[in-house]
Design a protein around this motif. Structure first.
Motif, short mmCIF file in Angstrom:
data_model
loop_
_atom_site.label_atom_id
_atom_site.label_comp_id
_atom_site.label_asym_id
_atom_site.label_seq_id
_atom_site.Cartn_x
_atom_site.Cartn_y
_atom_site.Cartn_z
N VAL A 63 65.21 111.15 31.75
CA VAL A 63 63.86 111.50 31.27
C VAL A 63 63.29 112.63 32.13
N ARG A 64 63.38 112.48 33.44
CA ARG A 64 62.81 113.51 34.34
C ARG A 64 63.53 114.85 34.15
N ARG A 65 64.86 114.81 34.01
CA ARG A 65 65.61 116.06 33.83
C ARG A 65 65.26 116.73 32.50
N GLU A 66 65.25 115.94 31.42
CA GLU A 66 64.98 116.53 30.10
C GLU A 66 63.58 117.14 30.04
N VAL A 67 62.59 116.44 30.60
CA VAL A 67 61.22 116.96 30.55
C VAL A 67 61.14 118.26 31.38
N ALA A 68 61.78 118.26 32.53
CA ALA A 68 61.77 119.48 33.37
C ALA A 68 62.52 120.61 32.67
N GLU A 69 63.68 120.32 32.09
CA GLU A 69 64.50 121.36 31.45
C GLU A 69 63.82 121.94 30.21
N GLU A 70 63.21 121.09 29.41
CA GLU A 70 62.71 121.54 28.11
C GLU A 70 61.32 122.17 28.18
N VAL A 71 60.45 121.62 29.04
CA VAL A 71 59.07 122.14 29.07
C VAL A 71 58.56 122.46 30.48
N GLY A 72 59.43 122.33 31.50
CA GLY A 72 59.06 122.72 32.85
C GLY A 72 58.00 121.86 33.50
N LEU A 73 57.91 120.59 33.11
CA LEU A 73 56.89 119.71 33.69
C LEU A 73 57.55 118.62 34.54
N GLU A 74 56.80 118.18 35.56
CA GLU A 74 57.31 117.12 36.43
C GLU A 74 56.69 115.79 36.02
N VAL A 75 57.55 114.81 35.75
CA VAL A 75 57.05 113.49 35.35
C VAL A 75 56.55 112.75 36.59
N GLU A 76 55.32 112.23 36.48
CA GLU A 76 54.76 111.47 37.60
C GLU A 76 55.14 109.99 37.49
N SER A 77 55.00 109.44 36.27
CA SER A 77 55.37 108.03 36.07
C SER A 77 55.92 107.87 34.66
N LEU A 78 56.78 106.87 34.50
CA LEU A 78 57.32 106.64 33.15
C LEU A 78 57.49 105.16 32.90
N GLN A 79 57.49 104.82 31.61
CA GLN A 79 57.54 103.42 31.20
C GLN A 79 58.44 103.30 29.97
N TYR A 80 59.41 102.38 30.04
CA TYR A 80 60.26 102.12 28.87
C TYR A 80 59.39 101.56 27.74
N SER A 81 59.68 101.99 26.51
CA SER A 81 58.90 101.51 25.37
C SER A 81 59.72 100.67 24.40
N SER A 82 60.80 101.24 23.86
CA SER A 82 61.57 100.56 22.83
C SER A 82 62.87 101.33 22.61
N SER A 83 63.71 100.83 21.70
CA SER A 83 64.97 101.55 21.44
C SER A 83 65.32 101.46 19.97
N GLN A 84 66.28 102.31 19.57
CA GLN A 84 66.66 102.36 18.16
C GLN A 84 68.09 102.89 18.05
N HIS A 85 68.87 102.29 17.17
CA HIS A 85 70.16 102.90 16.85
C HIS A 85 69.90 104.07 15.90
N TRP A 86 70.56 105.21 16.17
CA TRP A 86 70.32 106.42 15.37
C TRP A 86 71.68 106.98 14.97
N PRO A 87 71.99 107.01 13.67
CA PRO A 87 73.35 107.36 13.26
C PRO A 87 73.68 108.85 13.22
N PHE A 88 72.69 109.74 13.50
CA PHE A 88 72.92 111.19 13.34
C PHE A 88 73.04 111.89 14.69
N PRO A 89 73.93 112.81 14.96
CA PRO A 89 75.07 113.20 14.13
C PRO A 89 76.20 112.17 14.22
#
Ligand SMILES: NC(=O)C1=CN([C@@H]2O[C@H](COP(=O)(O)OP(=O)(O)OC[C@H]3O[C@@H](n4cnc5c(N)ncnc54)[C@H](OP(=O)(O)O)[C@@H]3O)[C@@H](O)[C@H]2O)C=CC1
Length: 173
Positions: A63-89
Motif C-alpha cells: 500500500v505504501r509503495r503503490e501510493v508513493a509510486e502512483e501519486v507521490g504521497l506518504e501514507v501516515e496510517s492504514l486500515q484493512y477494509s475488505s477483500s474480493q476475488h477479481w477474475p480480470f485479467p
C-alpha cells in the motif's frame, strides 16, 4: 473451488491455480478522498489506487509503495477494509485498505506512466456521484460528471464506506 488442481498425466506434476494479490487503497486527507484514472478507463471514471503486490512485500508495504509510486504521497496510517476475488485479467485477490496521509502533505504528483489523472474529491462530489442512477455504461457521454466504479467492484464499496463514515462524522460534529 476449494482444492482445485490439475495433474499432468505424463509427469504427474500437480498444478494449482495461481492467484495474484492486489492492494487497492482509498486515500483520504481527513476531509477529501483521492481518486485516480487510467487512460484505458471509460471517460469520467475515477477509482481507488490499485496495484499488484511485489514478491516479498506485506500488504502494508505494498500500500505504501503503490501510493508513493502512483501519486507521490506518504501514507501516515492504514486500515484493512475488505477483500474480493477479481477474475480480470487473471485471478486476483483484491485487498482493500483505507489510508490516511498527513493533512499538510497532500500535493499530488501523478505518475504519468501509470495514471492519466488523480485528484482530491470532496464528500459532496463523491456522495453525489454515488447517487447517480442508471447503469455505468449508459452514463458514458461527452460532457461527463464524476463516474465511480460499478457495484460489482470492491472499489465502489470502499468509496461508499468512506462516504458513510464521513457523513456520520460531519453529522456528529
Ligand atoms: N475490483 C476492483 O474494484 C478493481 C480491480 N482492479 C484490478 O486490480 C488489478 C491491478 O490494477 P492496476 O495496477 O491498475 O492494473 P493494470 O492492469 O494497470 O496492471 C498494472 C501492471 O502490473 C504488472 N503486473 C504485475 N504483476 C502482475 C500480475 N500478476 N498480473 C498481471 N499484471 C501484473 C503488469 O505490468 P507489465 O505488463 O509491465 O508486466 C501490468 O500491466 C487489475 O487486475 C485490475 O483489474 C483495479 C481497480 C479496481
Amino acid at each position: 473451488m476449494a482444492g482445485s488442481k490439475r495433474v499432468c498425466p505424463s509427469s504427474n506434476i500437480i498444478y494449482y491455480p495461481q492467484m495474484a494479490p492486489v492492494v487497492i487503497t482509498l486515500v483520504t486527507d481527513g476531509a477529501r478522498c483521492l481518486l485516480a484514472r487510467q487512460s484505458s478507463f471509460p471517460k469520467g471514471l475515477y477509482s481507488a489506487l490499485a496495484g499488484f503486490c511485489d514478491i516479498g512485500e506485506s500488504v502494508e508495504e505494498a500500500v505504501r509503495r503503490e501510493v508513493a509510486e502512483e501519486v507521490g504521497l506518504e501514507v501516515e496510517s492504514l486500515q484493512y477494509s475488505s477483500s474480493q476475488h477479481w477474475p480480470f485479467p487473471n485471478s486476483s485477490l483484491m485487498i482493500a485498505c483505507h489510508a490516511t496521509v498527513k493533512a499538510g502533505q497532500t500535493e499530488i504528483q501523478v505518475n504519468q506512466k501509470e495514471l492519466e489523472a488523480a485528484a482530491w474529491f470532496s464528500l459532496d462530489e463523491v456522495a453525489t456521484a454515488l447517487l447517480r442512477k442508471g447503469s455505468f455504461l449508459q452514463q458514458q457521454s461527452d460532457a461527463l460528471p464524476l463516474l465511480l466504479p460499478p457495484k460489482l467492484a470492491i472499489a465502489h464499496h470502499m468509496i461508499k464506506k468512506w462516504v458513510e463514515r464521513q457523513t456520520c462524522a460531519s453529522l456528529a460534529a
